[in-house]
Design a protein around this motif. Structure first.
Motif, PDB file in Angstrom:
ATOM      1  N   GLY A  93      45.601  98.017  80.566  1.00  0.00           N
ATOM      2  CA  GLY A  93      44.227  97.759  80.126  1.00  0.00           C
ATOM      3  C   GLY A  93      43.926  96.315  79.768  1.00  0.00           C
ATOM      4  N   ARG A  94      44.733  95.374  80.256  1.00  0.00           N
ATOM      5  CA  ARG A  94      44.508  93.946  79.982  1.00  0.00           C
ATOM      6  C   ARG A  94      44.284  93.666  78.495  1.00  0.00           C
ATOM      7  N   ALA A  95      43.193  92.963  78.148  1.00  0.00           N
ATOM      8  CA  ALA A  95      43.052  92.489  76.767  1.00  0.00           C
ATOM      9  C   ALA A  95      42.750  93.635  75.797  1.00  0.00           C
ATOM     10  N   ASN A 147      30.099  92.647  86.243  1.00  0.00           N
ATOM     11  CA  ASN A 147      31.111  93.553  85.691  1.00  0.00           C
ATOM     12  C   ASN A 147      32.571  93.164  85.890  1.00  0.00           C
ATOM     13  N   ASN A 148      32.882  92.228  86.756  1.00  0.00           N
ATOM     14  CA  ASN A 148      34.230  91.633  86.744  1.00  0.00           C
ATOM     15  C   ASN A 148      34.188  90.324  87.514  1.00  0.00           C
ATOM     16  N   ASN A 149      35.307  89.614  87.497  1.00  0.00           N
ATOM     17  CA  ASN A 149      35.296  88.295  88.108  1.00  0.00           C
ATOM     18  C   ASN A 149      35.285  88.366  89.632  1.00  0.00           C
ATOM     19  N   ALA A 150      35.879  89.417  90.193  1.00  0.00           N
ATOM     20  CA  ALA A 150      35.789  89.588  91.641  1.00  0.00           C
ATOM     21  C   ALA A 150      34.306  89.657  92.028  1.00  0.00           C
ATOM     22  N   GLY A 151      33.535  90.398  91.238  1.00  0.00           N
ATOM     23  CA  GLY A 151      32.094  90.495  91.463  1.00  0.00           C
ATOM     24  C   GLY A 151      31.398  89.157  91.253  1.00  0.00           C
ATOM     25  N   LYS A 220      36.884  75.882  94.780  1.00  0.00           N
ATOM     26  CA  LYS A 220      38.222  75.634  94.244  1.00  0.00           C
ATOM     27  C   LYS A 220      38.659  76.898  93.515  1.00  0.00           C
ATOM     28  N   VAL A 221      39.892  77.340  93.779  1.00  0.00           N
ATOM     29  CA  VAL A 221      40.382  78.574  93.166  1.00  0.00           C
ATOM     30  C   VAL A 221      41.637  78.258  92.371  1.00  0.00           C
ATOM     31  N   HIS A 222      41.674  78.685  91.133  1.00  0.00           N
ATOM     32  CA  HIS A 222      42.883  78.484  90.339  1.00  0.00           C
ATOM     33  C   HIS A 222      43.940  79.477  90.815  1.00  0.00           C
ATOM     34  N   PRO A 223      45.095  78.996  91.292  1.00  0.00           N
ATOM     35  CA  PRO A 223      46.135  79.931  91.760  1.00  0.00           C
ATOM     36  C   PRO A 223      46.773  80.612  90.562  1.00  0.00           C
ATOM     37  N   ASP A 254      36.590  78.885  90.765  1.00  0.00           N
ATOM     38  CA  ASP A 254      37.012  80.183  90.231  1.00  0.00           C
ATOM     39  C   ASP A 254      38.240  79.945  89.353  1.00  0.00           C
ATOM     40  N   CYS A 255      37.994  79.943  88.037  1.00  0.00           N
ATOM     41  CA  CYS A 255      39.059  79.628  87.062  1.00  0.00           C
ATOM     42  C   CYS A 255      39.957  80.820  86.787  1.00  0.00           C
ATOM     43  N   GLY A 256      39.458  82.005  87.030  1.00  0.00           N
ATOM     44  CA  GLY A 256      40.276  83.200  86.797  1.00  0.00           C
ATOM     45  C   GLY A 256      40.349  83.643  85.348  1.00  0.00           C
ATOM     46  N   SER A 257      41.209  82.965  84.577  1.00  0.00           N
ATOM     47  CA  SER A 257      41.605  83.542  83.289  1.00  0.00           C
ATOM     48  C   SER A 257      40.631  83.382  82.137  1.00  0.00           C
ATOM     49  N   GLY A 289      36.392  88.299  81.831  1.00  0.00           N
ATOM     50  CA  GLY A 289      36.192  88.513  80.392  1.00  0.00           C
ATOM     51  C   GLY A 289      37.422  89.081  79.715  1.00  0.00           C
ATOM     52  N   ASP A 290      38.326  89.711  80.492  1.00  0.00           N
ATOM     53  CA  ASP A 290      39.412  90.472  79.850  1.00  0.00           C
ATOM     54  C   ASP A 290      40.791  89.876  80.094  1.00  0.00           C
ATOM     55  N   LYS A 291      40.844  88.599  80.462  1.00  0.00           N
ATOM     56  CA  LYS A 291      42.151  87.936  80.547  1.00  0.00           C
ATOM     57  C   LYS A 291      42.282  87.064  79.291  1.00  0.00           C
ATOM     58  N   LEU A 292      42.394  85.745  79.459  1.00  0.00           N
ATOM     59  CA  LEU A 292      42.628  84.904  78.273  1.00  0.00           C
ATOM     60  C   LEU A 292      41.416  84.830  77.354  1.00  0.00           C
ATOM     61  N   GLN A 297      36.310  93.921  80.127  1.00  0.00           N
ATOM     62  CA  GLN A 297      36.242  93.616  81.561  1.00  0.00           C
ATOM     63  C   GLN A 297      34.848  93.105  81.900  1.00  0.00           C
ATOM     64  N   ALA A 298      34.780  91.906  82.429  1.00  0.00           N
ATOM     65  CA  ALA A 298      33.494  91.322  82.806  1.00  0.00           C
ATOM     66  C   ALA A 298      33.783  90.116  83.679  1.00  0.00           C
ATOM     67  N   GLY A 299      32.779  89.683  84.429  1.00  0.00           N
ATOM     68  CA  GLY A 299      32.908  88.446  85.198  1.00  0.00           C
ATOM     69  C   GLY A 299      31.804  87.517  84.743  1.00  0.00           C
ATOM     70  N   GLY A 390      48.655  88.987  83.348  1.00  0.00           N
ATOM     71  CA  GLY A 390      47.265  88.981  83.812  1.00  0.00           C
ATOM     72  C   GLY A 390      46.968  87.835  84.761  1.00  0.00           C
ATOM     73  N   GLY A 391      47.981  87.359  85.468  1.00  0.00           N
ATOM     74  CA  GLY A 391      47.743  86.243  86.366  1.00  0.00           C
ATOM     75  C   GLY A 391      47.273  85.022  85.606  1.00  0.00           C
ATOM     76  N   SER A 392      47.904  84.741  84.458  1.00  0.00           N
ATOM     77  CA  SER A 392      47.581  83.505  83.761  1.00  0.00           C
ATOM     78  C   SER A 392      48.880  82.768  83.486  1.00  0.00           C
TER      79      SER A 392
HETATM   80  C1  LIG Z   1      41.942  87.678  87.988  1.00  0.00           C
HETATM   81  C2  LIG Z   1      41.282  86.771  88.934  1.00  0.00           C
HETATM   82  C3  LIG Z   1      40.210  87.225  89.714  1.00  0.00           C
HETATM   83  C4  LIG Z   1      39.721  88.644  89.638  1.00  0.00           C
HETATM   84  O1  LIG Z   1      39.131  88.875  88.391  1.00  0.00           O
HETATM   85  P1  LIG Z   1      38.767  90.371  87.906  1.00  0.00           P
HETATM   86  O2  LIG Z   1      38.081  90.151  86.588  1.00  0.00           O
HETATM   87  O3  LIG Z   1      40.060  91.094  87.803  1.00  0.00           O
HETATM   88  O4  LIG Z   1      37.875  90.953  88.920  1.00  0.00           O
HETATM   89  C5  LIG Z   1      39.602  86.337  90.560  1.00  0.00           C
HETATM   90  N1  LIG Z   1      40.040  85.062  90.676  1.00  0.00           N
HETATM   91  C6  LIG Z   1      41.062  84.576  89.944  1.00  0.00           C
HETATM   92  C7  LIG Z   1      41.495  83.149  90.133  1.00  0.00           C
HETATM   93  C8  LIG Z   1      41.721  85.416  89.046  1.00  0.00           C
HETATM   94  O5  LIG Z   1      42.743  84.972  88.310  1.00  0.00           O
END
Ligand SMILES: *Cc1c(COP(=O)(O)O)cnc(C)c1O
Length: 461
Positions: A93-95, A147-151, A220-223, A254-257, A289-292, A297-299, A390-392
């Motif tokens: 459930g992440r955070a 509703n999430n970052n993918a969105g 730019k995408v944060h790996p 796209d910072c991700g975390s 919203g639900d990583k760092l 869960q939100a984008g 959480g990919g951070s």
């Molecule tokens: C986790 C992540 C996503 C996806 O985010 P969700 O909130 O899980 O949809 C997209 N891009 C990056 C760089 C991420 O780390």
């Protein structure tokens, strides 16, 4: 044996229901018991039809029904104790939410002023509950939450680049867990992916050469979940921003975390701080919203007003909008950043920065409580490492304290399984063949609950 004979071996629902095991199960409604019986008998009938027989004894069938009924009646998802040391654990459930966010969700869960301005009585936007806070905390001029970052990435690309080209470095065509792949999101958005550079090196000039009149944006995408080390080069956000601006196109990052604040005592590695990225002038920044960030869960899409206006108008913004409880929890979490004490009140940040002495103390008290609960067990306190998850923070490990568990006659895997089925379930980790628990992700007031779970396990003396 003919089909008829086989079918006659199956007891009736009523005869199963009258078995002692099923007469009454505390906390399980009668309806669930009946549904479980029907299901078990149906499965049994199928097995017999396929030639697997004979049917088990009525008592055995009743026991199986009782287990299924209990499972059916249990409200899920149900709470677990995370003793893995993985702070942002996607499968758990992440955070874990701040207390303030939990209370806010409850307050918003019935009728609430989601889209009503109580002063004018007019219809308003649900985004008002979060937009001003996102801009305050990140420094961006404008924002929208989905509703999430993918969105968030999908919506940004759809609104700004459909039918046109978007330039991305080859080393940043990432896949995040749960099959979020940048090339696929790009395709869904209708934007055309233009790859530049090589897996390990991409220079500013590579981007510059790829810009044409058809270019809609640079992405730019944060790996998040991996790191390329060695002979590497990538263009910094600042240089990319300057390039994009000189060509009159936006830079999407796209910072991700969603890291919002520095963490004392912790090397942030390559993890981008959202307010710094915004301060560099990036046009659109997206994060979870639900990583760092440590909320629901939100984008979140934050950035310049001219681009946000196009994002907000896009039909996908409606399709991806968050519900009232998410907005309430996010608003409460952001309020902690804006006006409160994030390092204390946001569990993700508190766990990441929990001091070594405190972890050592916690591991010591857990070990002594466990010795009391399971006298035949061997519990040792040892140093170990936790993982932000959480990919951070790819490649970053945190020094932590663990309790290892050994019980004579029990394998580590079998202990782990019993713990997963305890009440509440405890999720531990296997380390060099031993079961270990990392106290970093266990709330201090749940150490005694962990010990009680061990005391309740059926383990040989
Ligand atoms: C986790 C992540 C996503 C996806 O985010 P969700 O909130 O899980 O949809 C997209 N891009 C990056 C760089 C991420 O780390």
């Amino acid at each position: 044996m003919g089909l008829g004979t086989t079918m006659r071996e199956i007891p009736s629902v009523n005869s199963i229901l009258s078995q002692p095991a099923l007469r009454e199960i505390p906390g399980v409604p009668r309806e669930a018991i009946i549904a479980a019986c029907r299901q078990v008998l149906q499965d049994l009938r199928r097995q017999l039809e396929e030639g697997e027989g004979p049917a088990p004894a009525v008592e055995t069938i009743a026991k199986e029904c009782a287990l299924l009924a209990q499972r059916m009646a249990r409200a899920t998802p149900s709470p677990v104790i995370n003793a893995t040391g993985v702070v942002i654990h996607t499968n758990l459930g992440r955070a874990p939410l701040p207390r303030q966010a939990i209370e806010a969700m409850e307050r918003a869960s019935l009728y609430c002023d989601l889209e009503t301005d109580l002063v004018t009585g007019q219809r308003g936007s649900r985004q008002v509950h979060v937009e001003e806070l996102v801009t305050r905390v990140t420094g961006a001029a404008s924002a929208i939450v989905c509703n999430n970052n993918a969105g968030a990435v999908l919506l940004s690309l759809s609104a700004l680049a459909r039918g046109r080209e978007v330039i991305v470095a080859r080393g940043e065509l990432v896949e995040i867990g749960g099959s979020f792949r940048i090339p696929e999101i790009m395709e869904q958005s209708g934007a055309k992916l233009i790859e530049v550079g090589t897996t390990n090196r991409t220079r500013l000039a590579d981007y510059e050469k790829a810009i044409t009149p058809d270019t809609a944006a640079i992405l730019k995408v944060h790996p998040s979940n991996y790191r390329i080390i060695g002979f590497v080069e990538s263009a910094a956000a600042g240089e990319l921003q300057a390039l994009a601006q000189s060509k009159g196109i936006p830079l999407l990052y796209d910072c991700g975390s969603g890291l919002m604040t520095g963490l004392p005592g912790m090397d942030l590695g390559d993890e981008p701080l959202v307010p710094e990225i915004i301060a560099l002038g990036c046009d659109i920044v997206t994060f979870s919203g639900d990583k760092l960030l440590g909320g629901p869960q939100a984008g979140i899409i934050a950035g310049k007003a001219q681009y946000l206006a196009r994002v907000k108008r896009h039909p996908l913004a409606r399709a991806l909008r968050p519900d009232k409880t998410t907005l309430a929890a996010l608003s409460a979490t952001l309020r902690i950043y804006a006006f409160g004490r994030p390092l204390e009140d946001i569990p993700v940040l508190e766990m990441l920065t929990r001091p070594g002495e405190k972890l050592e103390d916690m591991a010591g008290s857990l070990a002594s409580m466990l010795k009391e609960a399971v006298p035949q067990g061997r519990f040792c306190v040892l140093r170990g490492q936790s993982c932000p998850g959480g990919g951070s923070f790819p490649g970053v490990w945190l020094e932590s304290w663990l309790v290892s568990v050994e019980v004579p006659g029990e394998s580590a895997a079998s202990l782990a399984k019993k713990l997963r089925q305890a009440s509440p379930p405890v999720i531990a980790r296997l380390h060099e063949g031993r079961l270990v628990m990392d106290v970093r992700t266990v709330p201090q007031d749940q150490l005694s609950t962990v010990a009680a779970c061990f005391a309740g396990l059926k383990i040989p003396c």
